[in-house]
Design an enzyme around this catalytic site. Sequence first.
Site, PDB file in Angstrom:
ATOM      1  N   THR A 101     -14.161 -15.107  -0.794  1.00 20.03           N
ATOM      2  CA  THR A 101     -15.102 -16.181  -0.925  1.00 20.03           C
ATOM      3  C   THR A 101     -14.398 -17.638  -1.015  1.00 20.03           C
ATOM      4  O   THR A 101     -13.020 -17.746  -0.915  1.00 20.03           O
ATOM      5  CB  THR A 101     -15.809 -15.901  -2.203  1.00 20.03           C
ATOM      6  OG1 THR A 101     -15.152 -16.223  -3.159  1.00 20.03           O
ATOM      7  CG2 THR A 101     -16.702 -14.790  -2.159  1.00 20.03           C
ATOM      8  N   GLU A 115      -1.282 -12.811  -0.525  1.00 21.43           N
ATOM      9  CA  GLU A 115      -0.372 -13.690   0.701  1.00 21.43           C
ATOM     10  C   GLU A 115      -1.190 -14.684   1.181  1.00 21.43           C
ATOM     11  O   GLU A 115      -0.816 -15.670   1.622  1.00 21.43           O
ATOM     12  CB  GLU A 115      -0.134 -12.505   1.299  1.00 21.43           C
ATOM     13  CG  GLU A 115       0.928 -12.869   2.489  1.00 21.43           C
ATOM     14  CD  GLU A 115       2.192 -13.251   1.892  1.00 21.43           C
ATOM     15  OE1 GLU A 115       2.615 -14.731   1.951  1.00 21.43           O
ATOM     16  OE2 GLU A 115       3.166 -12.445   1.442  1.00 21.43           O
ATOM     17  N   ALA A 150      -2.192 -17.698   5.214  1.00 17.12           N
ATOM     18  CA  ALA A 150      -3.029 -17.030   5.918  1.00 17.12           C
ATOM     19  C   ALA A 150      -2.203 -15.598   6.328  1.00 17.12           C
ATOM     20  O   ALA A 150      -2.009 -14.913   5.465  1.00 17.12           O
ATOM     21  CB  ALA A 150      -3.388 -17.734   7.502  1.00 17.12           C
ATOM     22  N   LEU A 190       0.836 -15.631   7.314  1.00 13.15           N
ATOM     23  CA  LEU A 190       2.494 -15.719   7.291  1.00 13.15           C
ATOM     24  C   LEU A 190       2.905 -15.007   6.067  1.00 13.15           C
ATOM     25  O   LEU A 190       2.273 -15.214   5.040  1.00 13.15           O
ATOM     26  CB  LEU A 190       2.717 -17.104   7.432  1.00 13.15           C
ATOM     27  CG  LEU A 190       2.316 -18.017   8.684  1.00 13.15           C
ATOM     28  CD1 LEU A 190       2.989 -19.320   8.582  1.00 13.15           C
ATOM     29  CD2 LEU A 190       3.139 -17.274  10.073  1.00 13.15           C
ATOM     30  N   GLY A 228     -14.149 -23.114  12.652  1.00 15.81           N
ATOM     31  CA  GLY A 228     -14.085 -22.280  11.529  1.00 15.81           C
ATOM     32  C   GLY A 228     -12.747 -22.512  11.036  1.00 15.81           C
ATOM     33  O   GLY A 228     -12.134 -21.537   9.975  1.00 15.81           O
ATOM     34  N   ASP A 286      -7.174 -28.293  -0.948  1.00 12.02           N
ATOM     35  CA  ASP A 286      -6.798 -26.979  -0.354  1.00 12.02           C
ATOM     36  C   ASP A 286      -5.229 -26.959  -0.647  1.00 12.02           C
ATOM     37  O   ASP A 286      -4.739 -25.686  -0.805  1.00 12.02           O
ATOM     38  CB  ASP A 286      -7.411 -26.725   0.957  1.00 12.02           C
ATOM     39  CG  ASP A 286      -7.029 -25.504   1.690  1.00 12.02           C
ATOM     40  OD1 ASP A 286      -7.638 -24.448   0.688  1.00 12.02           O
ATOM     41  OD2 ASP A 286      -6.561 -25.332   2.498  1.00 12.02           O
ATOM     42  N   LYS A 328      -2.525 -24.494  -2.889  1.00 11.12           N
ATOM     43  CA  LYS A 328      -1.414 -23.760  -2.273  1.00 11.12           C
ATOM     44  C   LYS A 328       0.051 -23.819  -2.860  1.00 11.12           C
ATOM     45  O   LYS A 328       0.590 -23.052  -3.215  1.00 11.12           O
ATOM     46  CB  LYS A 328      -1.333 -23.876  -0.805  1.00 11.12           C
ATOM     47  CG  LYS A 328      -2.652 -23.455  -0.254  1.00 11.12           C
ATOM     48  CD  LYS A 328      -2.664 -23.638   1.400  1.00 11.12           C
ATOM     49  CE  LYS A 328      -3.837 -23.133   2.294  1.00 11.12           C
ATOM     50  NZ  LYS A 328      -3.646 -23.153   3.572  1.00 11.12           N
ATOM     51  N   GLY A 363      -7.730 -20.097  10.554  1.00 12.12           N
ATOM     52  CA  GLY A 363      -8.549 -19.267  11.645  1.00 12.12           C
ATOM     53  C   GLY A 363      -8.862 -17.934  10.847  1.00 12.12           C
ATOM     54  O   GLY A 363      -7.896 -17.217   9.895  1.00 12.12           O
TER      55      GLY A 363
END
Length: 864
Positions: free
Chosen positions: A595, A645, A650, A652, A703, A717, A721, A844
């Site tokens: 989510t 991870e 994403a 990586l 997306g 965002d 990270k 993505g």
Amino acid sequence: MPDLSPHLPMIKPPSGPSSQTQRHPLSAFRVYKFGGTSVGDHKAIGQAASIVASNPKNLLVVLSAMGGITDLLLTAADRAVRGQSYQELVDGFRSKHRTATLALLGEDSQQVRDLLRYIDETTEELQAICQSLKILRESTKTTQDRIAARGERTLSRIFQAVLAQKRIPTTLVDGTELITLEKSFGTLFPDLQTTEQQVQSKVLPLLESGQTVIVPGYIGTGPHGELVTLGRGGSDLSATVLGHCLKSQSVTLYKEVDGLLTADPKCVKEARIVPELHYREAAELAYYGAKVLHPRTMIPLLAHQIPLIVRPTMSPELPGTRIAGDVAPGAFPVKALTAIREQSLVSIEGGGMMGVPGVAARTFQALAQAQVSVSLISQGSSEASICLAVSDHETKEALVALQEAFKFEMKHRLIDTIRVTQGLSIVAIVGLGMSGTPGIASRTFGALGRSQINIKAIAQGSSELNISLVIETKDVDVALQYLHREFRLEKLKVLTPQKQGDITLAIMGLGKIGRTLTRQIIAQDSYLVDKMGIRLHCVGVADRAGFITNSQGISHEQLTQLIDIKETGHPLKANSTERALWDLPVLKGIYIDTTAEDSIATALRAIRAGWHVVFANKKPLAVDQGQFDELLEIAKQKRVFVRYEATVGAGLPILDTLAKLQEVGDKISCIEGCFSGTLGFLMTELSQGVGFSDAVTKAYSKGYTEPDPREDLSGMDVARKVLILARTIGIKCNLADIPVECLYPKSCDDEVPKTFLQKLTSVDSLWRDRIQSAKTRGIELRYVGRIVIEEQTQGSPRYSLSVGLREVPQESPLGRLKGTDNLVLIKTERYNQNPLVVSGPGAGAEVTAAGVFNDILAIAIAET
């Protein structure tokens, strides 16, 4: 990356898919009830308050009196009537509540002073009533109820104060304002219609406003407006009545036991927790001596098919026992054994009874008029005898009543004798699966025959849900042990036994990432089974509307249907009955958060319940440092994995790379890079001449952005990270410690994505000029997150964190970056002059889902 050691084996999930639908849709409200032992002292009260505080939304709490208080109060009244000393008990009431209050809340506050004043006032009232009873030497039921009610009322005020100290908004509503009783056949029963009206008007608005409602259990209002108590199990009944009126999604009874057991553990040491019971099974067990539940407790829940959960207060992460109408028989035809001791067998025998109508009716009428309860009935087909089991303490009344009723028949020898045999007990064998399963009775008799136990009487209904046997009390323990072994109840498991590679999954969120992940899991099923020996069973999926669960596993066909439903924009709740995921115990379970919600509370609950956790969601990991530390500490205690991870790169292996560098002793000095595939795509589009608003709209439609594109453009965002990266390498910091550059002005802000995207057209010209200026100077604009760790000093390392636009040379690694690719440069002692580079697709649903899938497999491999 914290990768915690695997947890110890736990109880497996409940057996039997849910096949029966609820008659009415249930609400989001829940009811918790805490019994006397669960609030027996200040430590227990604190534990109960912590359970409530962990998830207080949509919650009504019913409270018993502190353990032993009700007996203390009634004993004080009894002593007063007898003219005996009661002062010690009155003082004990005051002392126990004052001690708990001070231990929980401290001494220096107006709240504590008010509570102590209330305790003194209610104790003084108790003193006055006892003094009156001592003078009058008689007591009424109303007086006893008034005395007993102060136990629940006093504890409720203390509990409310404890929750207030935890900053949880609460309202206390007295049980007499809600539960109304009516008289039927000489007994008081809850008037559900009137009670529901009062609950709807007095409780529902409070719950909807975000309040946690506290209700003293055990008390209500009688037919004449008088205070009445609800008798044994009264607080449980309060909870289920209120649950009925709210159409609550569940009613949970927190008790001192781990759940309902296959047998009394004092008699059978191999007794196991029964994970699931049908209402009918639980009612049989409750009637035949299981002290955890009173038989009437479940009655209010039946109309709306509300699940009842019995769970231990001191180990709330354990699943306990779920009781509901959708429970299938399962692999074990017999679920549990129980016994009622101190029973007598009353036999009415005589040849003149054969063919005479009305003998049984007259028998039961005589016993009913004498208010004698019959616990077992047996009659031979010859009609020459009727056998009845009654409690030892009612034997005399039963015998007198029957002799009076049949005095004519006995005088004329139509009935030879009414005989009483004492020192007996009833053993009940209960199970929904007994119906239609041949050989249950023969196995029962065989087991008792091998143990040399004589059966005095037998009763079995046509439903075959229960076989009841009357035996001598001295043989009960041995009988239970033999029967428990015969039906292999020590092997009772919640699911069909899992194989070594079986892993349970629960997916929170069926957005783009959740749907893509589910498709990947389905597509890889054969490869995982054949090549890796891993079987992934999804037992739960959820969206904002609620959970869909199946303890046997949701099939691939069903998952595909759910994905299709979500693709059309419909919520999951509209397509299945809701049931809390936490009612499913797990052996090897992985909870997956895909989510974009603030879901730290749910994640903590999953960990406490023994689930490993995989995050694609950054928000639970970007909470305050204290909460982050708590999450990892609880995971460590529970011995479960926490992997995340996909939150940074994403698909990586950025976190995995950092973990490996630290494992071999390398010291990290700098991490910088483009961590957002969304913003990388945006910068590439801008450099190619696409307008700012058009580029953002394109990223949103593909997306690449979060559901709320402001999360990306605000820089939050990326900041999350960077925070996750910093914490992973040991830096203690919070989101507020990171300077963040926003890519749009406040004038464009709007919570509706479509409107927000339209407003961005106002800054197109500004961005066009900025990009053109950068090109003229031979540079590129990149949105970069940066962590710099300075030389280690005493204590924590010195560091600087930043997130924002940077100008980089076109031929540099960051300058050459195109599209949604991420690129991270890691400098360490060993990779100082030539930094380590991790680069690849960073946005993505496909690559993010693949990163999550990799974490799932890492846990699955460790578990197998």
